[in-house]
Write a protein that holds these residues in place. Structure first.
Motif, PDB file in Angstrom:
ATOM      1  N   PHE A 153       0.823  -1.115   0.087  1.00  0.00           N
ATOM      2  CA  PHE A 153       0.112   0.090  -0.134  1.00  0.00           C
ATOM      3  C   PHE A 153       1.006   1.250   0.005  1.00  0.00           C
ATOM      4  O   PHE A 153       0.411   2.369   0.445  1.00  0.00           O
ATOM      5  CB  PHE A 153      -1.027  -0.044   1.152  1.00  0.00           C
ATOM      6  CG  PHE A 153      -2.065  -1.149   0.942  1.00  0.00           C
ATOM      7  CD1 PHE A 153      -3.042  -0.974   0.448  1.00  0.00           C
ATOM      8  CD2 PHE A 153      -1.787  -2.246   1.664  1.00  0.00           C
ATOM      9  CE1 PHE A 153      -4.070  -1.899   0.462  1.00  0.00           C
ATOM     10  CE2 PHE A 153      -2.647  -3.225   1.679  1.00  0.00           C
ATOM     11  CZ  PHE A 153      -3.992  -3.141   1.234  1.00  0.00           C
ATOM     12  N   LYS A 154       2.079   1.187  -0.640  1.00  0.00           N
ATOM     13  CA  LYS A 154       2.884   2.432  -0.811  1.00  0.00           C
ATOM     14  C   LYS A 154       2.257   3.270  -1.700  1.00  0.00           C
ATOM     15  O   LYS A 154       1.795   2.724  -2.719  1.00  0.00           O
ATOM     16  CB  LYS A 154       4.299   2.087  -1.118  1.00  0.00           C
ATOM     17  CG  LYS A 154       5.425   2.878  -1.054  1.00  0.00           C
ATOM     18  CD  LYS A 154       6.483   2.277  -1.551  1.00  0.00           C
ATOM     19  CE  LYS A 154       7.861   3.638  -1.711  1.00  0.00           C
ATOM     20  NZ  LYS A 154       9.201   2.957  -1.942  1.00  0.00           N
ATOM     21  N   GLN A 155       2.492   4.550  -1.099  1.00  0.00           N
ATOM     22  CA  GLN A 155       1.837   5.480  -2.077  1.00  0.00           C
ATOM     23  C   GLN A 155       2.419   5.820  -3.672  1.00  0.00           C
ATOM     24  O   GLN A 155       3.635   5.878  -3.547  1.00  0.00           O
ATOM     25  CB  GLN A 155       1.810   6.781  -1.393  1.00  0.00           C
ATOM     26  CG  GLN A 155       0.857   6.899  -0.306  1.00  0.00           C
ATOM     27  CD  GLN A 155       0.379   8.386   0.372  1.00  0.00           C
ATOM     28  OE1 GLN A 155       0.475   9.429  -0.194  1.00  0.00           O
ATOM     29  NE2 GLN A 155       0.755   8.472   1.632  1.00  0.00           N
ATOM     30  N   ASP A 156       1.650   6.054  -4.495  1.00  0.00           N
ATOM     31  CA  ASP A 156       2.261   6.247  -5.770  1.00  0.00           C
ATOM     32  C   ASP A 156       2.403   7.889  -5.962  1.00  0.00           C
ATOM     33  O   ASP A 156       1.395   8.452  -5.928  1.00  0.00           O
ATOM     34  CB  ASP A 156       1.510   5.587  -6.899  1.00  0.00           C
ATOM     35  CG  ASP A 156       2.054   5.493  -8.245  1.00  0.00           C
ATOM     36  OD1 ASP A 156       3.318   6.391  -8.296  1.00  0.00           O
ATOM     37  OD2 ASP A 156       1.737   5.181  -9.202  1.00  0.00           O
ATOM     38  N   ALA A 159       0.178   9.133  -8.683  1.00  0.00           N
ATOM     39  CA  ALA A 159      -1.295   9.024  -8.470  1.00  0.00           C
ATOM     40  C   ALA A 159      -1.858  10.407  -7.938  1.00  0.00           C
ATOM     41  O   ALA A 159      -1.278  11.277  -7.565  1.00  0.00           O
ATOM     42  CB  ALA A 159      -1.697   7.980  -7.615  1.00  0.00           C
ATOM     43  N   ASP A 163      -6.597   9.109  -5.021  1.00  0.00           N
ATOM     44  CA  ASP A 163      -6.101   7.846  -4.969  1.00  0.00           C
ATOM     45  C   ASP A 163      -5.028   7.645  -4.006  1.00  0.00           C
ATOM     46  O   ASP A 163      -5.082   6.448  -3.397  1.00  0.00           O
ATOM     47  CB  ASP A 163      -5.399   7.565  -6.343  1.00  0.00           C
ATOM     48  CG  ASP A 163      -6.542   7.523  -7.450  1.00  0.00           C
ATOM     49  OD1 ASP A 163      -7.729   7.237  -7.107  1.00  0.00           O
ATOM     50  OD2 ASP A 163      -6.108   7.497  -8.751  1.00  0.00           O
ATOM     51  N   GLN A 164      -4.348   8.555  -3.700  1.00  0.00           N
ATOM     52  CA  GLN A 164      -3.160   8.529  -2.518  1.00  0.00           C
ATOM     53  C   GLN A 164      -3.949   8.036  -1.287  1.00  0.00           C
ATOM     54  O   GLN A 164      -3.460   7.312  -0.332  1.00  0.00           O
ATOM     55  CB  GLN A 164      -2.350   9.566  -2.574  1.00  0.00           C
ATOM     56  CG  GLN A 164      -1.309   9.766  -3.701  1.00  0.00           C
ATOM     57  CD  GLN A 164      -0.329  10.524  -3.485  1.00  0.00           C
ATOM     58  OE1 GLN A 164      -0.347  11.500  -2.587  1.00  0.00           O
ATOM     59  NE2 GLN A 164       0.217  11.085  -4.780  1.00  0.00           N
ATOM     60  N   HIS A 166      -6.673   6.981  -0.737  1.00  0.00           N
ATOM     61  CA  HIS A 166      -7.600   5.748  -0.773  1.00  0.00           C
ATOM     62  C   HIS A 166      -6.747   4.722  -0.534  1.00  0.00           C
ATOM     63  O   HIS A 166      -6.830   3.585   0.205  1.00  0.00           O
ATOM     64  CB  HIS A 166      -8.363   5.590  -2.156  1.00  0.00           C
ATOM     65  CG  HIS A 166      -9.660   6.090  -2.374  1.00  0.00           C
ATOM     66  ND1 HIS A 166     -10.587   5.692  -1.476  1.00  0.00           N
ATOM     67  CD2 HIS A 166      -9.913   7.218  -3.265  1.00  0.00           C
ATOM     68  CE1 HIS A 166     -11.815   6.451  -1.683  1.00  0.00           C
ATOM     69  NE2 HIS A 166     -11.451   7.241  -2.866  1.00  0.00           N
ATOM     70  N   THR A 167      -5.279   4.782  -1.071  1.00  0.00           N
ATOM     71  CA  THR A 167      -4.344   3.838  -0.569  1.00  0.00           C
ATOM     72  C   THR A 167      -3.968   3.673   0.943  1.00  0.00           C
ATOM     73  O   THR A 167      -3.866   2.678   1.298  1.00  0.00           O
ATOM     74  CB  THR A 167      -3.084   4.124  -1.518  1.00  0.00           C
ATOM     75  OG1 THR A 167      -3.549   3.977  -2.777  1.00  0.00           O
ATOM     76  CG2 THR A 167      -1.977   3.273  -1.256  1.00  0.00           C
ATOM     77  N   HIS A 170      -6.955   2.096   2.672  1.00  0.00           N
ATOM     78  CA  HIS A 170      -7.025   0.660   2.483  1.00  0.00           C
ATOM     79  C   HIS A 170      -5.779  -0.266   3.419  1.00  0.00           C
ATOM     80  O   HIS A 170      -5.956  -1.121   3.971  1.00  0.00           O
ATOM     81  CB  HIS A 170      -6.783   0.495   1.095  1.00  0.00           C
ATOM     82  CG  HIS A 170      -8.053   0.698   0.015  1.00  0.00           C
ATOM     83  ND1 HIS A 170      -7.964   0.892  -1.031  1.00  0.00           N
ATOM     84  CD2 HIS A 170      -9.388   0.825   0.353  1.00  0.00           C
ATOM     85  CE1 HIS A 170      -9.033   1.322  -1.709  1.00  0.00           C
ATOM     86  NE2 HIS A 170      -9.995   1.283  -0.601  1.00  0.00           N
ATOM     87  N   GLY A 171      -4.713   0.621   3.310  1.00  0.00           N
ATOM     88  CA  GLY A 171      -3.526  -0.291   4.000  1.00  0.00           C
ATOM     89  C   GLY A 171      -3.804   0.078   5.477  1.00  0.00           C
ATOM     90  O   GLY A 171      -3.665  -1.007   6.165  1.00  0.00           O
TER      91      GLY A 171
END
Length: 209
Positions: A153-156, A159, A163-164, A166-167, A170-171
């Protein structure tokens, strides 16, 4: 004339009777004396399992706090960079505390296993319990899983901000689920250890405190 010396009759030797194993307190039977019971180790195990539970609950609370902050941002709420850093800092601190509790618990559990193999019947009853064995494996797996979750669940950076967020959410939910499982197993360790301590006290092998 040959004189013969009288011979002394030999007494037949009786085969040695094997000594029966000695039965010691709290169900240990061996020809060698077992190690004395160490109730202090069992109490340490209970205390460190409780510390592990507290540390895991701290992680759950920190993740829930960050989820709440992230949800607020997604729903149009406001938040400062300091608020975001504080939410991240709580998760980092709680993870560090959990790591310390884990290694302390693991160290005592290794000593308990070693003493159980050397004849400490209280330690053997604890370490040979299937639930305790499973808990030690789950505890180890949780550490590996935590590292996996961080990478999964590392942030992109490329993105979108949503989206970041949401990541992160979820993590954190995955981390909460993992820590709930670990807490449940640590409760089992406390229950089993306290039960074996009570059994040893009932058998008179451990003085009541």
């Amino acid at each position: 004339m040959n004189d013969q010396m009288p011979t002394t009759p030999t007494t037949p030797t009786t085969p040695a009777t094997p000594t029966a194993p000695t039965t010691y307190a709290y169900g240990f039977s061996s020809q060698a004396a077992p190690l004395p019971l160490k109730p202090g180790l069992a109490r340490w195990l209970v205390g460190l399992a409780a510390a592990g539970i507290a540390a895991r609950l701290l992680i759950i609370a920190a993740c829930a706090n960050r989820i709440s902050f992230a949800d607020n941002l997604l729903n149009g709420g406001t938040g400062t960079l300091d608020d975001a850093n504080q939410a991240d800092r709580l998760v980092t601190i709680s993870s560090a505390v959990s790591a310390v509790a884990f290694f302390a618990f693991l160290g005592v559990l290794i000593v308990v296993n070693k003493r159980g193999k050397n004849g400490d019947t209280l330690c053997a009853a604890i370490s040979n319990n299937s639930a305790v064995k499973l808990t030690s494996r789950v505890y180890l797996i949780s550490v590996v899983a935590s590292v996996f979750l961080r990478s999964a669940f590392k942030q992109d950076d490329s993105a979108s901000p949503d989206d970041q967020i949401h990541t992160i959410i979820h993590g954190d939910w995955a981390s909460i689920a993992l820590n709930v499982v670990v807490v449940a197993f640590l409760v089992v360790v406390i229950t089993v250890t306290r039960r074996e301590l009570a059994n040893a006290k009932t058998a008179g092998a451990v003085p009541a405190v």
